[in-house]
Design an enzyme around this catalytic site. Structure first.
Site, PDB file in Angstrom:
ATOM      1  N   HIS A  22       0.841  -1.194   0.000  1.00 35.51           N
ATOM      2  CA  HIS A  22       0.000   0.000   0.000  1.00 35.51           C
ATOM      3  C   HIS A  22       0.876   1.244   0.000  1.00 35.51           C
ATOM      4  O   HIS A  22       1.816   1.360   0.775  1.00 35.51           O
ATOM      5  CB  HIS A  22      -0.903  -0.017   1.234  1.00 35.51           C
ATOM      6  CG  HIS A  22      -1.635   1.251   1.449  1.00 35.51           C
ATOM      7  ND1 HIS A  22      -1.346   2.095   2.490  1.00 35.51           N
ATOM      8  CD2 HIS A  22      -2.615   1.830   0.748  1.00 35.51           C
ATOM      9  CE1 HIS A  22      -2.142   3.143   2.416  1.00 35.51           C
ATOM     10  NE2 HIS A  22      -2.925   3.004   1.366  1.00 35.51           N
ATOM     11  N   ASP A  30       6.788   5.997 -21.578  1.00 32.23           N
ATOM     12  CA  ASP A  30       6.863   5.832 -23.031  1.00 32.23           C
ATOM     13  C   ASP A  30       8.263   5.406 -23.468  1.00 32.23           C
ATOM     14  O   ASP A  30       9.190   5.333 -22.656  1.00 32.23           O
ATOM     15  CB  ASP A  30       6.405   7.109 -23.741  1.00 32.23           C
ATOM     16  CG  ASP A  30       7.283   8.323 -23.464  1.00 32.23           C
ATOM     17  OD1 ASP A  30       8.528   8.193 -23.444  1.00 32.23           O
ATOM     18  OD2 ASP A  30       6.721   9.423 -23.287  1.00 32.23           O
ATOM     19  N   ASP A  64      -4.927   3.790  -4.557  1.00 32.53           N
ATOM     20  CA  ASP A  64      -4.912   4.232  -3.166  1.00 32.53           C
ATOM     21  C   ASP A  64      -6.005   5.253  -2.872  1.00 32.53           C
ATOM     22  O   ASP A  64      -5.997   6.358  -3.410  1.00 32.53           O
ATOM     23  CB  ASP A  64      -3.543   4.839  -2.849  1.00 32.53           C
ATOM     24  CG  ASP A  64      -3.303   5.026  -1.358  1.00 32.53           C
ATOM     25  OD1 ASP A  64      -4.250   4.850  -0.558  1.00 32.53           O
ATOM     26  OD2 ASP A  64      -2.157   5.344  -0.994  1.00 32.53           O
ATOM     27  N   TYR A 112       9.386  13.755 -12.812  1.00 33.22           N
ATOM     28  CA  TYR A 112      10.628  12.977 -12.823  1.00 33.22           C
ATOM     29  C   TYR A 112      11.019  12.527 -11.415  1.00 33.22           C
ATOM     30  O   TYR A 112      11.416  11.382 -11.207  1.00 33.22           O
ATOM     31  CB  TYR A 112      11.774  13.774 -13.436  1.00 33.22           C
ATOM     32  CG  TYR A 112      11.877  13.687 -14.937  1.00 33.22           C
ATOM     33  CD1 TYR A 112      11.450  12.565 -15.641  1.00 33.22           C
ATOM     34  CD2 TYR A 112      12.425  14.730 -15.665  1.00 33.22           C
ATOM     35  CE1 TYR A 112      11.571  12.485 -17.021  1.00 33.22           C
ATOM     36  CE2 TYR A 112      12.548  14.663 -17.050  1.00 33.22           C
ATOM     37  CZ  TYR A 112      12.110  13.530 -17.714  1.00 33.22           C
ATOM     38  OH  TYR A 112      12.231  13.458 -19.081  1.00 33.22           O
ATOM     39  N   TYR A 130       5.400  12.293 -23.882  1.00 31.92           N
ATOM     40  CA  TYR A 130       4.726  12.643 -22.623  1.00 31.92           C
ATOM     41  C   TYR A 130       3.694  11.592 -22.211  1.00 31.92           C
ATOM     42  O   TYR A 130       2.793  11.868 -21.420  1.00 31.92           O
ATOM     43  CB  TYR A 130       4.072  14.032 -22.697  1.00 31.92           C
ATOM     44  CG  TYR A 130       4.995  15.090 -23.225  1.00 31.92           C
ATOM     45  CD1 TYR A 130       6.089  15.524 -22.481  1.00 31.92           C
ATOM     46  CD2 TYR A 130       4.797  15.644 -24.486  1.00 31.92           C
ATOM     47  CE1 TYR A 130       6.949  16.488 -22.976  1.00 31.92           C
ATOM     48  CE2 TYR A 130       5.652  16.610 -24.992  1.00 31.92           C
ATOM     49  CZ  TYR A 130       6.728  17.033 -24.226  1.00 31.92           C
ATOM     50  OH  TYR A 130       7.576  17.989 -24.722  1.00 31.92           O
ATOM     51  N   ASN A 132       3.336   9.188 -20.042  1.00 29.48           N
ATOM     52  CA  ASN A 132       3.879   8.640 -18.800  1.00 29.48           C
ATOM     53  C   ASN A 132       2.856   8.826 -17.691  1.00 29.48           C
ATOM     54  O   ASN A 132       2.259   9.901 -17.560  1.00 29.48           O
ATOM     55  CB  ASN A 132       5.173   9.374 -18.420  1.00 29.48           C
ATOM     56  CG  ASN A 132       6.180   9.392 -19.546  1.00 29.48           C
ATOM     57  OD1 ASN A 132       6.591   8.364 -20.040  1.00 29.48           O
ATOM     58  ND2 ASN A 132       6.562  10.593 -19.961  1.00 29.48           N
TER      59      ASN A 132
END
Length: 147
Positions: A22, A30, A64, A112, A130, A132
């Protein structure tokens, strides 16, 4: 192959999803993302596009619900106000598979940093820029488990 498990979820990925606890986060990135450089753990998903893999993962991984935000995406040129068509596709998958959760755009550096701290990175062959996303794993409540 297994009954009820999407076939694109291979043994290594299933092991990782099951091993996560958890609050652990997994990043799907990508084909241009520097996955090897940023990963604590790396799973190669060569030949697989990101959107179908995201859909498959969200069929088995709880999101979550202990935190206000648990789904995060990269932003175009680091600007969270910008989005590409792939981000709309991510939003649609998340709306279908993780009802009630908003997909939050993060600025480049923040995204990042979060990927670098992730439990695992899955490197796809997604060609779009992009593309991701990060998923924070939730819990499976006792009433949801068939023993």
């Amino acid at each position: 192959m297994l009954i009820g498990i999407p076939p694109m979820l291979g043994p290594e990925l299933l092991f990782t999803l099951r091993s996560m606890g958890h609050g652990d986060e997994i990043a799907l990135v990508d084909g241009n993302y520097p996955a090897l450089e940023h990963a604590r753990r790396l799973i190669r998903a060569d030949g697989l596009p990101l959107i179908p893999l995201l859909d498959a993962i969200l069929q088995v991984l709880p999101v979550d619900d202990f935190v206000p935000e648990a789904l995060f995406r990269a932003s175009v040129k680091g600007d969270p106000a910008l989005a590409d068509p792939v981000h709309e596709e991510m939003t649609q998958v998340c709306a279908r598979r993780a009802k009630g959760f908003k997909l939050v755009a993060l600025a480049g550096d923040a995204f990042y940093a979060r990927v670098k701290a992730a439990h695992t990175i899955i490197a796809t062959s997604e060609p779009r820029l992009y593309a991701n996303i990060i998923i924070r794993k939730g819990v499976i409540y006792p009433r949801e488990i068939d023993l």
